[in-house]
Design a protein around this motif. Sequence first.
Motif, PDB file in Angstrom:
ATOM      1  N   GLY A  82       6.940   8.670  13.855  1.00 45.34           N
ATOM      2  CA  GLY A  82       6.101   8.638  12.394  1.00 45.34           C
ATOM      3  C   GLY A  82       7.004   8.435  11.141  1.00 45.34           C
ATOM      4  O   GLY A  82       7.933   8.734  10.888  1.00 45.34           O
ATOM      5  N   LEU A  83       6.254   7.581  10.032  1.00 48.76           N
ATOM      6  CA  LEU A  83       6.626   7.318   9.034  1.00 48.76           C
ATOM      7  C   LEU A  83       5.768   7.520   7.837  1.00 48.76           C
ATOM      8  O   LEU A  83       4.863   6.659   7.976  1.00 48.76           O
ATOM      9  CB  LEU A  83       7.396   5.884   8.950  1.00 48.76           C
ATOM     10  CG  LEU A  83       7.689   5.176   7.822  1.00 48.76           C
ATOM     11  CD1 LEU A  83       9.391   5.907   7.469  1.00 48.76           C
ATOM     12  CD2 LEU A  83       8.227   3.921   8.026  1.00 48.76           C
ATOM     13  N   PRO A  84       6.268   8.284   6.851  1.00 44.33           N
ATOM     14  CA  PRO A  84       5.214   8.371   5.560  1.00 44.33           C
ATOM     15  C   PRO A  84       5.353   7.013   4.821  1.00 44.33           C
ATOM     16  O   PRO A  84       6.451   6.608   4.618  1.00 44.33           O
ATOM     17  CB  PRO A  84       5.505   9.620   4.996  1.00 44.33           C
ATOM     18  CG  PRO A  84       6.958   9.838   5.591  1.00 44.33           C
ATOM     19  CD  PRO A  84       7.181   9.025   6.953  1.00 44.33           C
ATOM     20  N   LEU A  85       4.361   6.763   4.434  1.00 46.40           N
ATOM     21  CA  LEU A  85       4.160   5.551   3.234  1.00 46.40           C
ATOM     22  C   LEU A  85       4.197   6.052   1.938  1.00 46.40           C
ATOM     23  O   LEU A  85       3.314   7.022   1.575  1.00 46.40           O
ATOM     24  CB  LEU A  85       2.989   4.552   3.751  1.00 46.40           C
ATOM     25  CG  LEU A  85       2.967   4.147   5.042  1.00 46.40           C
ATOM     26  CD1 LEU A  85       1.414   3.341   5.213  1.00 46.40           C
ATOM     27  CD2 LEU A  85       3.894   3.143   5.403  1.00 46.40           C
ATOM     28  N   PRO A  86       4.723   5.280   1.053  1.00 45.12           N
ATOM     29  CA  PRO A  86       5.057   5.765  -0.473  1.00 45.12           C
ATOM     30  C   PRO A  86       3.786   5.331  -1.086  1.00 45.12           C
ATOM     31  O   PRO A  86       3.182   4.437  -0.870  1.00 45.12           O
ATOM     32  CB  PRO A  86       6.065   4.912  -0.887  1.00 45.12           C
ATOM     33  CG  PRO A  86       6.152   3.856   0.066  1.00 45.12           C
ATOM     34  CD  PRO A  86       5.650   4.054   1.414  1.00 45.12           C
ATOM     35  N   GLN A  87       3.371   5.913  -2.154  1.00 46.46           N
ATOM     36  CA  GLN A  87       2.293   5.620  -3.054  1.00 46.46           C
ATOM     37  C   GLN A  87       2.771   4.177  -4.001  1.00 46.46           C
ATOM     38  O   GLN A  87       4.072   4.347  -4.358  1.00 46.46           O
ATOM     39  CB  GLN A  87       2.093   6.564  -3.989  1.00 46.46           C
ATOM     40  CG  GLN A  87       0.744   6.175  -5.085  1.00 46.46           C
ATOM     41  CD  GLN A  87       0.338   7.463  -5.837  1.00 46.46           C
ATOM     42  OE1 GLN A  87       0.551   8.569  -5.490  1.00 46.46           O
ATOM     43  NE2 GLN A  87      -0.308   7.091  -6.981  1.00 46.46           N
ATOM     44  N   ALA A  88       2.217   3.354  -3.999  1.00 46.31           N
ATOM     45  CA  ALA A  88       2.443   2.189  -4.922  1.00 46.31           C
ATOM     46  C   ALA A  88       2.185   2.632  -6.226  1.00 46.31           C
ATOM     47  O   ALA A  88       1.168   2.788  -6.778  1.00 46.31           O
ATOM     48  CB  ALA A  88       1.562   1.150  -4.530  1.00 46.31           C
ATOM     49  N   PRO A  89       3.497   2.686  -7.174  1.00 45.57           N
ATOM     50  CA  PRO A  89       3.300   2.957  -8.481  1.00 45.57           C
ATOM     51  C   PRO A  89       2.585   2.016  -9.236  1.00 45.57           C
ATOM     52  O   PRO A  89       2.531   0.703  -9.348  1.00 45.57           O
ATOM     53  CB  PRO A  89       4.724   2.954  -9.272  1.00 45.57           C
ATOM     54  CG  PRO A  89       5.847   2.831  -7.884  1.00 45.57           C
ATOM     55  CD  PRO A  89       4.829   2.350  -6.783  1.00 45.57           C
ATOM     56  N   GLY A  90       1.508   2.541 -10.306  1.00 42.84           N
ATOM     57  CA  GLY A  90       0.662   1.613 -11.048  1.00 42.84           C
ATOM     58  C   GLY A  90      -0.431   0.706 -10.324  1.00 42.84           C
ATOM     59  O   GLY A  90      -1.000   0.004 -10.770  1.00 42.84           O
ATOM     60  N   GLU A  91      -0.483   0.845  -9.080  1.00 40.92           N
ATOM     61  CA  GLU A  91      -1.413   0.288  -8.170  1.00 40.92           C
ATOM     62  C   GLU A  91      -2.770   0.870  -8.443  1.00 40.92           C
ATOM     63  O   GLU A  91      -3.161   2.099  -8.051  1.00 40.92           O
ATOM     64  CB  GLU A  91      -1.276  -0.011  -6.677  1.00 40.92           C
ATOM     65  CG  GLU A  91      -1.922  -0.898  -6.043  1.00 40.92           C
ATOM     66  CD  GLU A  91      -1.930  -2.243  -6.450  1.00 40.92           C
ATOM     67  OE1 GLU A  91      -2.832  -2.836  -6.318  1.00 40.92           O
ATOM     68  OE2 GLU A  91      -0.939  -2.672  -6.830  1.00 40.92           O
TER      69      GLU A  91
END
Length: 239
Positions: free
Chosen positions: A189-198
């Motif tokens: 499993g791999l957590p996905l990062p939040q896209a800054p400013g998206e």
Amino acid sequence: MRFLIPCLLLAACAAHAQTEVLPPVKTDLKRDKSVLPYARINELLTKLSKHGEGLFRMDFKVDAEKTKLSLPELRMVVRSDEADHPIRVEGDGRFDLPLLPEAEAKTADFATNAPKGQMAVRGTIELTIPPEQLTMAKVRQIMRVARTLREELLPWYLRWLFPRIEAVRVCSATPTWELEWRESGQLLGLPLPQAPGERDPEAKPGEKGRPCTLLTGQENWPDAARLLPPANSKLSVKL
């Protein structure tokens, strides 16, 4: 995509008296050639249906804030030289457009009972895949098909209706996205990062909106990696 739609639609009516039936009375629709020709919209819908591999659809919605008539009052048709194609406007303003034969579409225009220049419609490109079915293979397919459609299959005059897609966007109330896949018998499993400013495309002006993450298909993760979306996640395309 925004465009204005022309005016005047009065339905035919017939009155029945005790001794006679009056003939239907029609009001001719006036066509406004300054509006985006329906043939172009029809051509885009045809290309998406034929070459989009079932990945994309166009959603159309009346912009109620910029339309003078209320949605229950609004009447709209696509009129060609051969037939009228009534359009059903849902309670939230959404509607579908008919896919016409190419020859018929050449003579088709919008007609409505809204005063000229006082109706606005939005068109958006949407994905047909539910979030729980998204894999990296599907992300790469979306990017490949979108690039082929825009760069090879759509004529230059339609490309503004199908802008270049940069990524698949996932927005959720809680930013706990994860990819999952099996490798050498192990579940990874791999957590996905939040896209800054998206920005959440469904957020209204002034609203913060939900956090989002982006997948471009260029990531070094296997095709089998599957998205584990939080509840009520929404997929969209970043243009």
